[in-house]
Design a protein around this motif. Sequence first.
Motif, PDB file in Angstrom:
ATOM      1  N   SER A  25       0.794  -1.125   0.087  1.00  0.00           N
ATOM      2  CA  SER A  25      -0.080   0.157  -0.129  1.00  0.00           C
ATOM      3  C   SER A  25       0.937   1.243   0.069  1.00  0.00           C
ATOM      4  CB  SER A  25      -0.989  -0.108   1.163  1.00  0.00           C
ATOM      5  OG  SER A  25      -0.174   0.115   2.529  1.00  0.00           O
ATOM      6  N   ILE A  26       0.190   2.449  -0.527  1.00  0.00           N
ATOM      7  CA  ILE A  26       0.921   3.725  -0.252  1.00  0.00           C
ATOM      8  C   ILE A  26      -0.295   4.630   0.487  1.00  0.00           C
ATOM      9  CG2 ILE A  26       1.776   5.824  -1.499  1.00  0.00           C
ATOM     10  CD1 ILE A  26       2.306   4.039  -3.977  1.00  0.00           C
ATOM     11  N   LYS A  27       0.320   5.244   1.488  1.00  0.00           N
ATOM     12  CA  LYS A  27      -0.420   6.370   1.980  1.00  0.00           C
ATOM     13  C   LYS A  27       0.173   7.503   1.850  1.00  0.00           C
ATOM     14  CE  LYS A  27       0.525   7.082   6.524  1.00  0.00           C
ATOM     15  NZ  LYS A  27       0.454   6.863   8.025  1.00  0.00           N
ATOM     16  N   ALA A  28      -0.671   8.593   1.519  1.00  0.00           N
ATOM     17  CA  ALA A  28      -0.289  10.052   1.373  1.00  0.00           C
ATOM     18  C   ALA A  28      -1.179  10.901   2.042  1.00  0.00           C
ATOM     19  CB  ALA A  28      -0.227  10.215  -0.240  1.00  0.00           C
ATOM     20  N   VAL A  29      -0.588  11.935   2.949  1.00  0.00           N
ATOM     21  CA  VAL A  29      -1.337  12.743   3.566  1.00  0.00           C
ATOM     22  C   VAL A  29      -0.762  14.238   3.301  1.00  0.00           C
ATOM     23  CG1 VAL A  29      -2.129  13.649   5.883  1.00  0.00           C
ATOM     24  CG2 VAL A  29      -1.962  11.147   5.570  1.00  0.00           C
ATOM     25  N   LEU A  30      -1.641  15.083   2.454  1.00  0.00           N
ATOM     26  CA  LEU A  30      -0.939  16.476   2.428  1.00  0.00           C
ATOM     27  C   LEU A  30      -1.855  17.578   2.885  1.00  0.00           C
ATOM     28  CD1 LEU A  30       1.058  18.008   0.190  1.00  0.00           C
ATOM     29  CD2 LEU A  30      -1.010  18.233  -1.215  1.00  0.00           C
ATOM     30  N   THR A  31      -1.379  18.080   4.026  1.00  0.00           N
ATOM     31  CA  THR A  31      -2.111  19.190   4.908  1.00  0.00           C
ATOM     32  C   THR A  31      -1.611  20.635   4.683  1.00  0.00           C
ATOM     33  OG1 THR A  31      -1.274  18.440   6.699  1.00  0.00           O
ATOM     34  CG2 THR A  31      -3.483  17.793   6.321  1.00  0.00           C
ATOM     35  N   TRP A  32      -1.951  21.414   3.818  1.00  0.00           N
ATOM     36  CA  TRP A  32      -1.721  22.642   3.593  1.00  0.00           C
ATOM     37  C   TRP A  32      -2.537  23.867   4.019  1.00  0.00           C
ATOM     38  CZ3 TRP A  32       1.029  22.414  -1.956  1.00  0.00           C
ATOM     39  CH2 TRP A  32       2.234  21.780  -1.904  1.00  0.00           C
ATOM     40  N   SER A  40     -10.331  22.882  -7.482  1.00  0.00           N
ATOM     41  CA  SER A  40      -9.102  23.706  -6.422  1.00  0.00           C
ATOM     42  C   SER A  40      -8.200  22.874  -5.912  1.00  0.00           C
ATOM     43  CB  SER A  40     -10.307  24.215  -5.183  1.00  0.00           C
ATOM     44  OG  SER A  40      -9.489  25.247  -4.545  1.00  0.00           O
ATOM     45  N   LEU A  41      -8.344  22.304  -4.715  1.00  0.00           N
ATOM     46  CA  LEU A  41      -7.382  21.686  -3.978  1.00  0.00           C
ATOM     47  C   LEU A  41      -6.807  20.484  -4.694  1.00  0.00           C
ATOM     48  CD1 LEU A  41      -6.152  20.278  -1.224  1.00  0.00           C
ATOM     49  CD2 LEU A  41      -7.845  18.900  -1.401  1.00  0.00           C
ATOM     50  N   LEU A  42      -7.594  19.529  -5.334  1.00  0.00           N
ATOM     51  CA  LEU A  42      -7.107  18.423  -6.311  1.00  0.00           C
ATOM     52  C   LEU A  42      -6.236  18.763  -7.302  1.00  0.00           C
ATOM     53  CD1 LEU A  42     -10.231  15.936  -6.138  1.00  0.00           C
ATOM     54  CD2 LEU A  42      -7.762  15.617  -4.892  1.00  0.00           C
ATOM     55  N   ILE A  43      -6.832  19.711  -8.342  1.00  0.00           N
ATOM     56  CA  ILE A  43      -6.067  19.933  -9.339  1.00  0.00           C
ATOM     57  C   ILE A  43      -5.072  21.080  -9.481  1.00  0.00           C
ATOM     58  CG2 ILE A  43      -7.872  21.933 -10.059  1.00  0.00           C
ATOM     59  CD1 ILE A  43      -7.789  20.635 -13.078  1.00  0.00           C
ATOM     60  N   ASN A  44      -4.998  21.840  -8.282  1.00  0.00           N
ATOM     61  CA  ASN A  44      -4.006  22.547  -8.042  1.00  0.00           C
ATOM     62  C   ASN A  44      -2.920  22.049  -6.934  1.00  0.00           C
ATOM     63  OD1 ASN A  44      -2.185  24.840  -7.785  1.00  0.00           O
ATOM     64  ND2 ASN A  44      -3.729  26.404  -8.001  1.00  0.00           N
ATOM     65  N   GLN A  45      -3.067  21.876  -5.695  1.00  0.00           N
ATOM     66  CA  GLN A  45      -2.078  21.608  -4.762  1.00  0.00           C
ATOM     67  C   GLN A  45      -1.884  20.130  -4.900  1.00  0.00           C
ATOM     68  OE1 GLN A  45      -4.783  23.788  -3.729  1.00  0.00           O
ATOM     69  NE2 GLN A  45      -3.256  25.400  -4.254  1.00  0.00           N
ATOM     70  N   ALA A  46      -2.974  19.296  -4.565  1.00  0.00           N
ATOM     71  CA  ALA A  46      -2.662  17.701  -4.523  1.00  0.00           C
ATOM     72  C   ALA A  46      -2.740  17.030  -5.946  1.00  0.00           C
ATOM     73  CB  ALA A  46      -4.100  17.133  -3.705  1.00  0.00           C
ATOM     74  N   ILE A  47      -2.544  17.620  -7.057  1.00  0.00           N
ATOM     75  CA  ILE A  47      -2.341  16.708  -7.895  1.00  0.00           C
ATOM     76  C   ILE A  47      -1.050  16.182  -8.131  1.00  0.00           C
ATOM     77  CG2 ILE A  47      -1.494  19.018  -9.483  1.00  0.00           C
ATOM     78  CD1 ILE A  47      -3.131  17.773 -11.895  1.00  0.00           C
ATOM     79  N   HIS A  48       0.121  16.890  -7.437  1.00  0.00           N
ATOM     80  CA  HIS A  48       1.492  16.347  -7.404  1.00  0.00           C
ATOM     81  C   HIS A  48       1.599  14.981  -6.580  1.00  0.00           C
ATOM     82  CE1 HIS A  48       3.719  19.723  -9.106  1.00  0.00           C
ATOM     83  NE2 HIS A  48       2.954  20.677  -8.271  1.00  0.00           N
ATOM     84  N   THR A  49       0.806  14.981  -5.358  1.00  0.00           N
ATOM     85  CA  THR A  49       0.752  13.858  -4.669  1.00  0.00           C
ATOM     86  C   THR A  49       0.100  12.934  -5.372  1.00  0.00           C
ATOM     87  OG1 THR A  49       0.495  15.544  -2.707  1.00  0.00           O
ATOM     88  CG2 THR A  49      -0.007  13.021  -2.413  1.00  0.00           C
ATOM     89  N   LEU A  50      -1.047  12.995  -6.217  1.00  0.00           N
ATOM     90  CA  LEU A  50      -1.594  11.780  -6.864  1.00  0.00           C
ATOM     91  C   LEU A  50      -0.709  11.181  -7.978  1.00  0.00           C
ATOM     92  CD1 LEU A  50      -5.301  13.378  -7.161  1.00  0.00           C
ATOM     93  CD2 LEU A  50      -4.516  11.179  -5.881  1.00  0.00           C
ATOM     94  N   ASP A  51      -0.018  12.285  -8.456  1.00  0.00           N
ATOM     95  CA  ASP A  51       1.001  11.866  -9.586  1.00  0.00           C
ATOM     96  C   ASP A  51       2.165  11.117  -8.944  1.00  0.00           C
ATOM     97  OD1 ASP A  51       2.341  12.361 -12.088  1.00  0.00           O
ATOM     98  OD2 ASP A  51       3.807  13.284 -11.030  1.00  0.00           O
ATOM     99  N   LEU A  52       2.621  11.316  -7.843  1.00  0.00           N
ATOM    100  CA  LEU A  52       3.731  10.802  -7.227  1.00  0.00           C
ATOM    101  C   LEU A  52       3.140   9.324  -6.787  1.00  0.00           C
ATOM    102  CD1 LEU A  52       5.596  13.005  -4.805  1.00  0.00           C
ATOM    103  CD2 LEU A  52       6.458  12.313  -7.182  1.00  0.00           C
ATOM    104  N   MET A  53       1.874   9.063  -6.249  1.00  0.00           N
ATOM    105  CA  MET A  53       1.323   8.058  -5.926  1.00  0.00           C
ATOM    106  C   MET A  53       1.408   6.946  -7.152  1.00  0.00           C
ATOM    107  SD  MET A  53      -1.676   8.962  -3.236  1.00  0.00           S
ATOM    108  CE  MET A  53      -1.958   7.565  -2.495  1.00  0.00           C
ATOM    109  N   GLN A  54       0.830   7.410  -8.276  1.00  0.00           N
ATOM    110  CA  GLN A  54       0.587   6.664  -9.262  1.00  0.00           C
ATOM    111  C   GLN A  54       1.706   6.394 -10.134  1.00  0.00           C
ATOM    112  OE1 GLN A  54       0.927   7.101 -12.894  1.00  0.00           O
ATOM    113  NE2 GLN A  54       1.575   9.296 -12.625  1.00  0.00           N
TER     114      GLN A  54
END
Length: 341
Positions: A147-154, A176-190
């Motif tokens: 598994s991969i767990k990711a937590v991004l709190t800005w 908003s959050l997903l397409i701007n900030q958290a898109i990097h995290t989703l990219d790293l996970m995949q």
Amino acid sequence: MKMLNAAIIGGGAIHTCHVNALRQMPGVTLRALVDIDSERGLKLAMAYQCRFYQDYREMLLDGEIDVVHICTPHFEHKRMILAALAAGKQVFCEKPVGMNGGEIAEIALAAQNAPGLLGVCYQNRLNPTSQRIRRELAGGDHGRMLSIKAVLTWSRSEAYYTQSPWRGRFATEGGSLLINQAIHTLDLMQWFAGGVTRLKGVVDSGELADVTEAEDSAMATLHFTNGARGLFYASNCHTTDSPLLLEIHCENATLQLFDNALWRIKNGERIKLVSDASPNGAAKSYWGLGHQHAIGDFYAALTDPDKADYTDIREAGKSLTLVEAIYRSSQMRQWIEINQQ
Ligand SMILES: NC(=O)c1ccc[n+]([C@@H]2O[C@H](COP(=O)([O-])OP(=O)(O)OC[C@H]3O[C@@H](n4cnc5c(N)ncnc54)[C@H](O)[C@@H]3O)[C@@H](O)[C@H]2O)c1
């Protein structure tokens, strides 16, 4: 090396990372700055001693410009990329490359038929910790990924949205959050797991509900192509920008990204492998040092086609697919099938 002239469209928050990267590159000159806000643009162009254009289409007629950097609001990306490619320019665009799958398809077609290259800025892939995670996983010693767990709190204040009113709106930011900030995290996970087969997600608004039209928080469960599971949580409602917390649990070891450092836990030992702190020991700058590497890799590909080590439209589309799928899943309250490779 061929001398290259660059232009930046959009002189807002992120553009300084591009300016700083270009300054480090021998043989590259910042030739023009474009901004629809002429007061801001003129001031910046004077500081950089380069030309100023208020209309990007006029800049595209400038035969001396080789590479165009797009640092504008999301709704402008598609038309600017298409116009710059049609003008024969090389294009380096900030993420997200477009606002949805339809835009990605149009851009991909244009990129395929254009003489110039299109690169997209996913600078976190170039963080030393990200690169090391890829090498650790490729080594195969840690066994199957479970598994991969990711937590991004800005933290994003009301002013962040009111100063740039395109932010936080579906029509101009695409979310908003997903397409701007958290898109990097989703990219790293995949990227670490090698693609997503399906996901179920929820988006909601809490603290910023009266400020933004779109979500300020999101969570999702993902199933990766390699059989592992993903747990994702992100929010812009924290009171500080905490470093990304990411944990990869494998059969024989756990990799932990904590406080911008990568740790390996194996056989009862916790060892620090690498840190994203700058070489002079300073803490990681807010957006990391990745812009310099990402932009450097793109320019290397321009001068040497064998060095095509940059994020192209196909790669850039993957995280945007996940963003869209989470929005859809949240609306439909269902799993969304994706089948990424
Ligand atoms: N890679 C990263 O980590 C990262 C971080 C922050 C922002 N970004 C991305 O950078 C892009 C810009 O974000 P920002 O926060 O710098 O935005 P911003 O609002 O601070 O700046 C945008 C700038 O573009 C200008 N602009 C708007 N429309 C224009 C047009 N038609 N022609 C010329 N100029 C125009 C605005 O006047 C403004 O100066 C977005 O895609 C964002 O997602 C990426």
